[in-house]
Design an enzyme around this catalytic site. Sequence first.
Site, PDB file in Angstrom:
ATOM      1  CD  GLU A 201     -12.093  14.588   6.365  1.00  0.00           C
ATOM      2  OE1 GLU A 201     -11.254  15.001   7.076  1.00  0.00           O
ATOM      3  OE2 GLU A 201     -12.883  15.422   5.970  1.00  0.00           O
TER       4      GLU A 201
ATOM      5  NE  ARG B 220      -3.954  -0.472   2.398  1.00  0.00           N
ATOM      6  CZ  ARG B 220      -4.091  -0.820   3.260  1.00  0.00           C
ATOM      7  NH1 ARG B 220      -4.045  -0.441   4.442  1.00  0.00           N
ATOM      8  NH2 ARG B 220      -5.065  -1.989   3.259  1.00  0.00           N
TER       9      ARG B 220
ATOM     10  CE  LYS C 164     -18.033  10.521   9.679  1.00  0.00           C
ATOM     11  NZ  LYS C 164     -17.871  11.035   8.658  1.00  0.00           N
TER      12      LYS C 164
ATOM     13  CB  ALA D  71     -19.026  13.234   0.249  1.00  0.00           C
TER      14      ALA D  71
ATOM     15  CB  SER E  55     -30.657   6.530  -5.597  1.00  0.00           C
ATOM     16  OG  SER E  55     -30.511   6.041  -4.090  1.00  0.00           O
TER      17      SER E  55
ATOM     18  CB  CYS F 205     -19.525   6.500   6.124  1.00  0.00           C
ATOM     19  SG  CYS F 205     -17.936   6.900   5.823  1.00  0.00           S
TER      20      CYS F 205
ATOM     21  CB  ALA G 148     -23.172  14.241  10.388  1.00  0.00           C
TER      22      ALA G 148
ATOM     23  N   GLY H 206     -30.673   3.018  -3.800  1.00  0.00           N
ATOM     24  CA  GLY H 206     -30.255   2.775  -2.352  1.00  0.00           C
ATOM     25  C   GLY H 206     -28.944   3.103  -2.082  1.00  0.00           C
TER      26      GLY H 206
HETATM   27  C1  UDX Z   1     -21.084   9.984   3.450  1.00  0.00           C
HETATM   28  C2  UDX Z   1     -21.061  11.749   3.956  1.00  0.00           C
HETATM   29  O1  UDX Z   1     -21.796  12.568   2.962  1.00  0.00           O
HETATM   30  C3  UDX Z   1     -19.711  12.237   4.291  1.00  0.00           C
HETATM   31  O2  UDX Z   1     -19.872  13.441   5.057  1.00  0.00           O
HETATM   32  C4  UDX Z   1     -19.148  11.152   5.448  1.00  0.00           C
HETATM   33  O3  UDX Z   1     -17.790  11.761   5.784  1.00  0.00           O
HETATM   34  C5  UDX Z   1     -18.889  10.023   4.705  1.00  0.00           C
HETATM   35  O4  UDX Z   1     -20.018   9.306   4.155  1.00  0.00           O
HETATM   36  P1  UDX Z   1     -20.039   9.113   0.922  1.00  0.00           P
HETATM   37  O5  UDX Z   1     -20.118   8.062   1.484  1.00  0.00           O
HETATM   38  O6  UDX Z   1     -18.634   9.546   0.415  1.00  0.00           O
HETATM   39  O7  UDX Z   1     -19.922  10.200   2.109  1.00  0.00           O
HETATM   40  O8  UDX Z   1     -20.994   9.643  -0.163  1.00  0.00           O
HETATM   41  P2  UDX Z   1     -22.313  10.361  -0.103  1.00  0.00           P
HETATM   42  O9  UDX Z   1     -22.258  11.377  -1.317  1.00  0.00           O
HETATM   43  O10 UDX Z   1     -22.883  10.732   1.141  1.00  0.00           O
HETATM   44  O11 UDX Z   1     -23.607   9.142  -0.695  1.00  0.00           O
HETATM   45  C6  UDX Z   1     -23.749   8.136  -0.020  1.00  0.00           C
HETATM   46  C7  UDX Z   1     -24.778   7.372  -0.558  1.00  0.00           C
HETATM   47  O12 UDX Z   1     -25.860   7.863  -0.708  1.00  0.00           O
HETATM   48  C8  UDX Z   1     -24.324   6.831  -2.265  1.00  0.00           C
HETATM   49  O13 UDX Z   1     -24.521   5.691  -2.679  1.00  0.00           O
HETATM   50  C9  UDX Z   1     -25.106   8.069  -3.009  1.00  0.00           C
HETATM   51  O14 UDX Z   1     -25.450   7.415  -4.214  1.00  0.00           O
HETATM   52  C10 UDX Z   1     -26.494   7.963  -2.123  1.00  0.00           C
HETATM   53  N1  UDX Z   1     -27.042   9.144  -2.277  1.00  0.00           N
HETATM   54  C11 UDX Z   1     -26.839  10.448  -1.762  1.00  0.00           C
HETATM   55  C12 UDX Z   1     -28.573   8.820  -2.732  1.00  0.00           C
HETATM   56  O15 UDX Z   1     -29.071   7.739  -3.075  1.00  0.00           O
HETATM   57  N2  UDX Z   1     -29.204  10.156  -2.778  1.00  0.00           N
HETATM   58  C13 UDX Z   1     -28.826  11.516  -2.615  1.00  0.00           C
HETATM   59  O16 UDX Z   1     -29.805  12.470  -2.406  1.00  0.00           O
HETATM   60  C14 UDX Z   1     -27.456  11.419  -2.086  1.00  0.00           C
END
Ligand code: UDX
Length: 446
Positions: free
Chosen positions: A144, A22, A204, A147, A253, A260, A207, A255
Site C-alpha cells: 500500500e 476496535r 515497497k 500517505a 522540516s 513507515c 519507495a 524531521g
Molecule cells: C509514507 C509514504 O509517503 C507512503 O507512500 C507510504 O505508504 C507510507 O509512508 P506517510 O508516513 O503517511 O506516508 O506520510 P508522508 O507524507 O510520506 O510523510 C512522512 C514524514 O515526512 C512526515 O513526518 C512529513 O512531515 C515528512 N516530510 C514529508 C517532510 O518533512 N518533508 C517533505 O518534503 C515530505
Amino acid sequence: MSVIAQKNPRINVTVVDINEKRIAAWNIEDLDQLPIYEPGLAEVVKEARGRNLFFSTEVDKAIAEAEMIFISVNTPTKTYGMGKGMAADLKFIELCARQIARVSTTDKIVVEKSTLPVRTAEALKNIMDNTGNGVNYQILSNPEFLAEGTAIEDLHHPDRILIGGDIDTEEGRDAMQALVEVYASWVPKEQILTTNVWSSELSKLTANAFLAQRVSSINAMSEICEQTGADVSEVARAVGMDSRIGPKFLKASVGFGGSCFQKDILNLVYIAKSYGLNEVADYWEQVIIMNDHQKRRFAANIVRTLFNTVSGKKIALLGWAFKKDTNDTRESAAIYVADYLLNEQAEIVVYDPKVTEEQIYTDLDNLGTRSKEEHRKMVTVINDPYQVCKGTHAIAVLTEWDEFKLLDWEVVYNKMLKPAFLFDGRRMLNREQKVKIGFKYYEIGN
Ligand code: UDX
C-alpha cells in the site's frame, strides 16, 4: 478495504479483528467518531458499510467464507531478541497464516497488504502448506502506497497499484489477475503493475527509503543553509525544477515521522546486513542518523537561543501529529523534541487540533525516559491554541496544521513573555510578518 468495497459493490468485504473495542468503533453510528481521522474516510464508510462492507470479530467465519484474504496486521520493529531495534516483527503475520491454515477448507488467495521483508511470502506459504487442510494457497504481495492525511485521495487516484505473485505458474497468474480485476474497477489497467513477488515486497521498502532519503537530503542542506546564509526553500525550488529531480518531498522540516519511514529503513538495513551487505546497510542507515540529528539539533537550538537554559521555562509546542491532517503520532518529531526539552527541565505545554491528551502522555510514557507522574507534572495539554501560548518563553511549531497559519499572531505575541521566541520547525509561517510583530523568529534552513 473500505475503498475496495466502495468501488466494487458486488464484492463483499469483511474487515475482521479479534479486538472487540476496535470493531465496535468501526461500527459506530456517528461517522465523525471513527477511530481514524482521515479526510473523506467517513463518506466512503457511509456509502459502503452495511451494503458490502462489514466490520466483525468473527475471524474464523470470515476466513472460511472468503476467496481472497488480505493480511493487514502490524509489522512493528522488533523490540526483543534477534534483530531487536531493526528487523520487522512478523509475529502477527505468522499468527494470521496459522489461523488461515487452520480454518480454510477451500482454496484461498492470500494477499500481503502489510509491509513485509523480502521473501516473507515464502515463509507464509511454507507455514500454510504444512499446517493446512490440503487446500491450495496463492500468496500475492500488494503493498500500500497511500500517505496519511491524503489516504482516500491516494486510494482513489493511485500513481500505481503493485501486485506481486507467482508469475511462473498458471495458478499464480490467475490469482494475480483476480486481484487486478478488483482494482480495475477504478484504476486504469496500465497503472496496475504485476511483478514477481520478491520485487513487489522490495519495491515497497525501496519507495519509502527513497522518499525518506529525500527528506533527509534536504534536511542536511537545511543545516548548511543556516550556516551559510542560503535559504533552503530557494535551494529546494532551484533543485526541484530539474525535471530529473522533481519538486516533491523537498520540504525541510524538524524531521520525518510516521509509522513507515523509520521502520522500513531499519528493516532494509537489517536485510542488507543479514546478507553481509554492510556498505548498503550503512548507506541507508545514514538516512535515519540524519533524521535523528535534525530533531536533536532543532531542540538544541531552542535551548541555546533561550540563553543556554530552558530549566523552569515554559515552552509551547504547536502540533503533536507527525504531519498535518492526521491524528497519528507514531515516530512524530514532536515526541523527541519534547523529550529533549524535558531533559533540560523545561515545562511543556502542547496544543494539537486532533491528538488527544491521553495519546500525548502515552507517547511520552512509551519513551521510558521518566516516570508517568513526572510527565503529568511537566507536560500540560491545552485544547486552545491561544491559551497554550500564555506566559510562555517560546513556541515551537512542530506540525504544519493549516490553522497555525491563520492564528492571530499579534494576540499570541501579547500573551507571551518577552523576548518572545518562535521556532518554526515546518517553515510555514511568514518570517517578515512575525519579525514585524516583535517575535525573535527562527526557522529550519534559514
Ligand atoms: C509514507 C509514504 O509517503 C507512503 O507512500 C507510504 O505508504 C507510507 O509512508 P506517510 O508516513 O503517511 O506516508 O506520510 P508522508 O507524507 O510520506 O510523510 C512522512 C514524514 O515526512 C512526515 O513526518 C512529513 O512531515 C515528512 N516530510 C514529508 C517532510 O518533512 N518533508 C517533505 O518534503 C515530505
